[in-house]
Design a protein around this motif. Structure first.
Motif, PDB file in Angstrom:
ATOM      1  N   ARG A  62       5.562  -1.532  -3.025  1.00 45.41           N
ATOM      2  CA  ARG A  62       6.877  -1.379  -2.396  1.00 45.41           C
ATOM      3  C   ARG A  62       6.777  -0.965  -0.934  1.00 45.41           C
ATOM      4  NH1 ARG A  62       8.153  -3.933  -6.189  1.00 45.41           N
ATOM      5  NH2 ARG A  62       9.556  -3.343  -7.851  1.00 45.41           N
ATOM      6  N   ARG A  63       5.567  -0.568  -0.496  1.00 44.61           N
ATOM      7  CA  ARG A  63       5.413  -0.044   0.853  1.00 44.61           C
ATOM      8  C   ARG A  63       3.960  -0.211   1.299  1.00 44.61           C
ATOM      9  NH1 ARG A  63       7.301   5.864   0.750  1.00 44.61           N
ATOM     10  NH2 ARG A  63       9.324   4.883   0.931  1.00 44.61           N
ATOM     11  N   TRP A  93       4.164 -13.408   0.900  1.00 45.33           N
ATOM     12  CA  TRP A  93       5.300 -12.615   0.440  1.00 45.33           C
ATOM     13  C   TRP A  93       6.239 -12.335   1.600  1.00 45.33           C
ATOM     14  CZ3 TRP A  93       4.365  -7.115  -1.995  1.00 45.33           C
ATOM     15  CH2 TRP A  93       5.575  -6.583  -2.426  1.00 45.33           C
ATOM     16  N   THR A  94       5.675 -11.865   2.717  1.00 46.26           N
ATOM     17  CA  THR A  94       6.482 -11.507   3.871  1.00 46.26           C
ATOM     18  C   THR A  94       5.575 -11.379   5.082  1.00 46.26           C
ATOM     19  OG1 THR A  94       8.194  -9.958   4.653  1.00 46.26           O
ATOM     20  CG2 THR A  94       6.297  -8.990   3.531  1.00 46.26           C
ATOM     21  N   GLU A 108       8.491  -1.112   4.502  1.00 46.99           N
ATOM     22  CA  GLU A 108       9.093  -1.275   3.181  1.00 46.99           C
ATOM     23  C   GLU A 108       9.001  -2.744   2.790  1.00 46.99           C
ATOM     24  OE1 GLU A 108      10.182   1.276   1.356  1.00 46.99           O
ATOM     25  OE2 GLU A 108       9.887   2.733   2.975  1.00 46.99           O
ATOM     26  N   LEU A 109       8.700  -2.998   1.532  1.00 46.84           N
ATOM     27  CA  LEU A 109       8.574  -4.357   1.030  1.00 46.84           C
ATOM     28  C   LEU A 109       9.703  -4.659   0.066  1.00 46.84           C
ATOM     29  CD1 LEU A 109       4.747  -4.256   0.272  1.00 46.84           C
ATOM     30  CD2 LEU A 109       5.867  -5.247   2.278  1.00 46.84           C
ATOM     31  N   GLN A 110      10.244  -5.845   0.176  1.00 46.79           N
ATOM     32  CA  GLN A 110      11.273  -6.257  -0.772  1.00 46.79           C
ATOM     33  C   GLN A 110      10.659  -6.375  -2.159  1.00 46.79           C
ATOM     34  OE1 GLN A 110      11.103  -9.205   1.788  1.00 46.79           O
ATOM     35  NE2 GLN A 110      10.290 -10.807   0.498  1.00 46.79           N
ATOM     36  N   GLU A 111      11.477  -6.283  -3.161  1.00 44.16           N
ATOM     37  CA  GLU A 111      10.963  -6.411  -4.525  1.00 44.16           C
ATOM     38  C   GLU A 111      10.439  -7.827  -4.726  1.00 44.16           C
ATOM     39  OE1 GLU A 111      13.001  -4.845  -7.859  1.00 44.16           O
ATOM     40  OE2 GLU A 111      13.968  -3.300  -6.661  1.00 44.16           O
ATOM     41  N   LEU A 112       9.341  -7.898  -5.409  1.00 43.20           N
ATOM     42  CA  LEU A 112       8.689  -9.165  -5.678  1.00 43.20           C
ATOM     43  C   LEU A 112       8.766  -9.428  -7.170  1.00 43.20           C
ATOM     44  CD1 LEU A 112       6.800 -11.447  -4.542  1.00 43.20           C
ATOM     45  CD2 LEU A 112       4.913  -9.982  -5.195  1.00 43.20           C
TER      46      LEU A 112
END
Length: 150
Positions: A62-63, A93-94, A108-112
């Motif tokens: 998530r991070r 992913w991003t 912060e990472l978006q939900e995968l």
């Protein structure tokens, strides 16, 4: 250890680390995850560079936490993931865009939602651009936080 967000560090002693290059043994990959703010990993010159982590169990990141040396920062990084650690098939992913500074940066990472919803086994940071003219990267801290079970 869980922080105020409830996330835990996903990098453990069982996490395998692979890097594209090292400048020399004193700045090797072990320094990325040793928890010592005085040690670092430094790549050789040339782009792209990468850091690949293979987790012992499926995880839900998530991070991402990074501390670069100013002047040697990866200013554009693709975050790629793979569901399987056996012959991983990488999916972008991003992208993250760290600043060229010496301080800790948190992304912060978006939900995968990987296939089957069972988490990922591998994550790769592909450092596509560097603030260094020669393409060298220096990282003092690398963290991946999230959940060990999705």
């Amino acid at each position: 250890m869980a922080g105020t967000s409830g996330y835990q560090s996903l990098i453990t002693s069982d996490t395998k680390v692979k890097v594209s290059s090292i400048l020399d043994k004193s700045v090797g990959k072990k320094n990325l995850t040793d928890g010592n703010p005085e040690t670092c990993w430094t790549s050789q010159q040339g782009l792209p560079q990468f850091i690949q982590l293979v987790f012992a169990e499926p995880v839900c990141p998530r991070r991402i936490v990074l501390t670069f040396q100013g002047g040697f920062a990866g200013t554009q990084c693709a975050v790629e993931v793979a569901v399987s650690s056996e012959e991983p098939v990488w999916t972008t992913w991003t992208h993250i865009h760290p600043e060229d500074v010496n301080r800790r940066q948190v992304f912060e990472l978006q939900e995968l939602e990987p296939e089957g919803g069972s988490g990922i086994r591998c994550i790769k940071l592909v450092l596509e651009k560097s603030s260094d003219f020669f393409g060298r990267i220096t990282i003092y801290e690398l963290g991946v936080q999230g959940f060990s079970v999705c």
